[in-house]
Scaffold this active site. Structure first.
Site, PDB file in Angstrom:
ATOM      1  N   SER A 255       1.017   3.176   2.883  1.00  0.00           N
ATOM      2  CA  SER A 255      -0.392   2.810   2.744  1.00  0.00           C
ATOM      3  C   SER A 255      -0.680   2.043   1.459  1.00  0.00           C
ATOM      4  O   SER A 255      -1.495   1.121   1.458  1.00  0.00           O
ATOM      5  CB  SER A 255      -1.261   4.074   2.804  1.00  0.00           C
ATOM      6  OG  SER A 255      -1.050   4.777   3.996  1.00  0.00           O
TER       7      SER A 255
ATOM      8  N   HIS B 272      -3.819   4.378  -2.797  1.00  0.00           N
ATOM      9  CA  HIS B 272      -4.575   3.346  -2.078  1.00  0.00           C
ATOM     10  C   HIS B 272      -5.305   2.430  -3.054  1.00  0.00           C
ATOM     11  O   HIS B 272      -5.263   1.201  -2.934  1.00  0.00           O
ATOM     12  CB  HIS B 272      -5.591   4.003  -1.141  1.00  0.00           C
ATOM     13  CG  HIS B 272      -4.960   4.624   0.061  1.00  0.00           C
ATOM     14  ND1 HIS B 272      -5.695   5.019   1.151  1.00  0.00           N
ATOM     15  CD2 HIS B 272      -3.676   4.929   0.345  1.00  0.00           C
ATOM     16  CE1 HIS B 272      -4.884   5.527   2.065  1.00  0.00           C
ATOM     17  NE2 HIS B 272      -3.649   5.501   1.585  1.00  0.00           N
TER      18      HIS B 272
END
Length: 362
Positions: free
Chosen positions: A260, A318
């Protein structure tokens, strides 16, 4: 004389009583030491699901169960970040240097590949065609892919392979040690890269690979194949380092894995370069929004998740990946990639000159 005798008998009786009490107390002490020894208190090692503040770490459904794996947070947390910092800087430099050399070799062999392609096409035109040739169908499918899709096919294959390794019970401890990143683990550096290709949940892997496949053509058209690979691999390590910093600062230790962080770099780079592009959610394709607004919403959500300590995603990774993607498109391309010429010149001289045969001096 009689009084003195009675007094002496009293004193003697007191002495005997005192000695008997002392003897009984001594015997009880010996019995306690020998027969009723207190068991030493068992010190429980700190587990990965418990933070330094005593909070229970709620495990996300996207990470493997690590109840049997023991992690030991360093008593000096800041020192834990020294090796990961050097690894991040060194790996990023090596990634971009290798990409520059790779691009040089690709450009050098492109002319030869062009003539080889013409020759192969001519031979195919005079060679009798085979019906139902599986290899020919694969080649046809591969040739119909865009450059970006071809590039990320290898990344997707690596993620699928590591996902299959998670299903082998005998490899669980090895996978947790090397394919999950955690600043409380004994192995700090290699998991920062390996965890980028690691997914325990099928849904997690499928969602990440779908987003990577969707943005592959755009990002490779913007950066090129070689530069994209350098950015993607560096983004995985950098986002994990940001995650390390956040975990050490807050004391919320726990394992992380997944692509991610690197994919957030790709998404942020494309949205920064093409802010007016239209995007849609996977399950709600009827609702569209601009890429610029999507990037702002993602950054706001991950910032809130990092501050509030949400556990479902590694919001620090992230956010680190998104900020790196924005920085690279805005400044990094000019500072890093456009200054690769000295390295390419050194490599060119090594390739063209090389060691002289014969060893004689002119």
């Amino acid at each position: 004389m009689e009084v003195c005798g009675q007094r002496g008998k009293g004193i003697l009786a007191l002495k005997k009583g005192f000695l008997r009490a002392a003897s009984d107390r001594f015997n009880f002490f010996i019995q306690q030491k020998c027969g009723f020894r207190k068991a030493p208190r068992k010190v429980e090692p700190r587990r990965s699901d418990t933070g330094t503040t005593g909070e229970t770490y709620k495990r996300s459904a996207l990470i493997p169960p690590v109840e049997e794996t023991v992690f030991y947070p360093s008593p000096y947390p800041v020192r834990t970040l020294i090796k990961p910092l050097f690894f991040t800087v060194g790996f990023t430099g090596c990634a971009f240097g290798s990409a520059a050399i790779w691009q040089y070799e690709s450009l050098k062999s492109r002319v030869q590949s062009y003539f080889d392609g013409i020759k192969a096409d001519w031979l195919d035109s005079i060679r009798p065609q085979k019906e139902g040739d599986f290899r020919k169908e694969i080649n046809k499918w591969w040739n119909n892919l865009s450059d970006g899709q071809r590039t990320v096919t290898g990344i997707i294959a690596a993620n699928v392979f590591v996902f299959c390794l998670w299903r082998v019970p005998s490899l669980q401890r090895t996978m947790i040690r090397y394919f999950t990143s955690n600043p409380a683990s004994k192995v700090l550096c290699s998991p920062m890269l390996l965890s980028t290709f690691s997914h325990f949940s099928l849904f997690h892997m499928a969602a990440n690979m779908y987003v990577l496949w969707s943005f592959s053509s755009s990002i490779v058209n913007i950066l090129g194949q070689e530069q994209f690979m350098a950015v993607y691999l560096s983004a995985g390590v950098i986002s994990n380092f940001v995650s390390y910093v956040c975990k050490v600062a807050t004391g919320r230790y726990g394992p992380s894995l997944g692509a991610s962080g690197a994919i957030m770099t790709v998404l942020a780079a494309v949205c920064t370069k093409i802010p007016e592009g239209r995007l849609a959610i996977i399950f709600l394709p009827m609702f569209t929004f601009t890429a610029g607004n999507a990037l702002k919403a993602i950054i706001a959500m991950d910032t809130a998740g990092m501050i509030l300590g949400w556990k479902f995603f590694d919001h620090a990774a992230h956010l680190g990946g998104a900020l790196f993607g924005i920085w690279y498109i805005t400044y990094g391309h000019e500072l890093i990639w456009k200054n690769r010429e000295p390295l390419v010149k050194i490599w060119h001289e090594m390739r063209t000159n090389g060691p002289k045969k014969g060893g004689g001096s002119k």
